[in-house]
Write an enzyme that holds these catalytic residues in place. Structure first.
Site, PDB file in Angstrom:
ATOM      1  CG  ASP A   9       1.582  -1.951  10.678  1.00  0.00           C
ATOM      2  OD1 ASP A   9       0.363  -1.999  10.456  1.00  0.00           O
ATOM      3  OD2 ASP A   9       2.340  -2.914  10.493  1.00  0.00           O
ATOM      4  CD  GLU A  10      -1.502  -2.125   6.076  1.00  0.00           C
ATOM      5  OE1 GLU A  10      -1.248  -1.953   4.866  1.00  0.00           O
ATOM      6  OE2 GLU A  10      -1.802  -3.235   6.552  1.00  0.00           O
TER       7      GLU A  10
END
Length: 362
Positions: A110-111
């Site tokens: 997610d990043e």
């Protein structure tokens, strides 16, 4: 434009999905929208993997025991994780990143960091690129992302937290040093609770107080990390965005419903963990030499034991055997074990593996 030390200024974006796992669940199940959601196990020994913003308002966060989370938020809804779905969505997001740059450094599903200094679409302003990426992510996945824009990775990461959720912020070369000086060191990315406590004992509570310390002082008290703290206190971070970072380890762990006191029971629990690690390594053609056993006791004390072989571990049986050999000396135990984990690391590439195999055949 360049930094104060003469190095060219890069344009770095840190994109961080908002409550990623929980947001995916709320997207796919309308009944969950607007409600406190925790991804993870609801069992007594379960742990929260992710929490929606509605749940975070009650102090529910990742890594919190499920029992504590439920106590803080009685209406909390637990949802089992669906990592295959999260990986698929993450793949969609990476494709959007790739529309702008090939310099993409994923940190997790997610990043990621993006270096857009020389981007594919020739857009000169990084904040504009971040806005376009966030809008495209929303269009394709239905999810919100936040972004931080700066001239280095450290400040881009810090900036992405400033206007969460669903926002973005920029820290310019002119504002970077002042931003760091005003910040509490416990909020620095990469400064954990233990380091923050040590800094506090040394009278270092803010970036300004960190900057006041000499390099020699910081190296004396923090070893190799001293130079890193010295630089970031001045808003300096020369790390480049590294696409396709080599994976450093693969691991699996499990928290037990009932504390384990018996060696036989512990050995039985270790077997499927080793198998899970081996499957992941095989699927990615990873060949490792270091096996690490992680043990968390009932009082939450954590210990690790490791063993490194001279050549890559070739079969699952060898991986499990090493794990079992690390486990056996820990018994008998006066306190129960609540978690076991196995990790394989010290990976080598395929060419080295082939060379080792040829050497063995000779």
């Amino acid at each position: 434009m360049s930094e104060d030390d003469g190095t060219p200024t890069r344009k770095i974006i840190h994109v961080d999905m908002d409550a990623f796992y929980a947001s995916v669940e709320q997207r796919d199940n309308p009944d969950l929208r607007g409600k406190p959601v925790a991804v993870g196990g609801a069992a007594a020994r379960g742990v929260v993997a992710a929490a929606s913003y509605e749940a975070r308002a009650f102090g529910v966060r990742s890594a919190l025991p499920s029992v504590t989370a439920k106590r803080r938020c009685p209406d909390l809804i637990f949802v089992p994780p669906r990592f295959d779905v999260y990986r698929a969505v993450s793949g969609q997001i990476r494709e959007i990143f790739a529309e702008h740059t090939d310099l993409i450094e994923p940190l997790s599903l997610d990043e990621a960091y993006l270096d857009v200094t020389d981007n594919k679409q020739g857009i000169p302003i990084a904040t504009e690129i971040a806005t376009i990426i966030r809008a495209r992510i929303k269009e394709v996945t239905g999810l919100n992302a936040s972004a931080g824009i700066s001239y280095c990775k450290f400040l881009a990461k810090m900036a992405s937290d400033l206007n969460k959720p669903n926002g973005q912020a920029v820290i310019t070369p002119r504002n970077g040093p002042a931003f760091v000086q005003a910040l509490a060191v416990k909020k620095f990315h990469g400064v954990g609770p233990a380091t923050a406590a040590k800094m506090e004992r040394l009278g270092i509570l803010t970036g300004a107080e960190l900057r006041s310390k000499t390099l020699v002082f910081l190296q004396e008290h923090f070893g190799k990390s001293g130079a890193w703290y010295y630089n970031i206190a001045r808003g300096i971070d020369h790390r480049e965005v590294q696409p396709d970072r080599p994976r450093k380890s693969v691991g699996a762990e499990d928290t037990f419903m009932v504390d384990v006191f018996d060696l036989g029971a512990a050995r039985a629990e270790l077997t499927p963990l080793a198998a899970k690690v081996w499957r992941q390594c095989e699927s990615k053609s990873l060949h490792g030499r270091t096996v690490t056993l992680k043990v968390k006791y009932a009082d939450f004390q954590i210990i690790t034991r490791s063993r490194t072989t001279t050549s890559p571990i070739g079969v699952l049986d060898d991986l499990e055997a090493i794990g079992q050999s690390l486990l056996e000396p820990l018994f008998p135990t006066a306190k129960g074990i609540r978690l076991l984990g196995v990790t394989l690391s010290s990976f080598i590439d395929d060419e080295e593996t082939e060379a080792d195999q040829l050497e063995l055949q000779i």
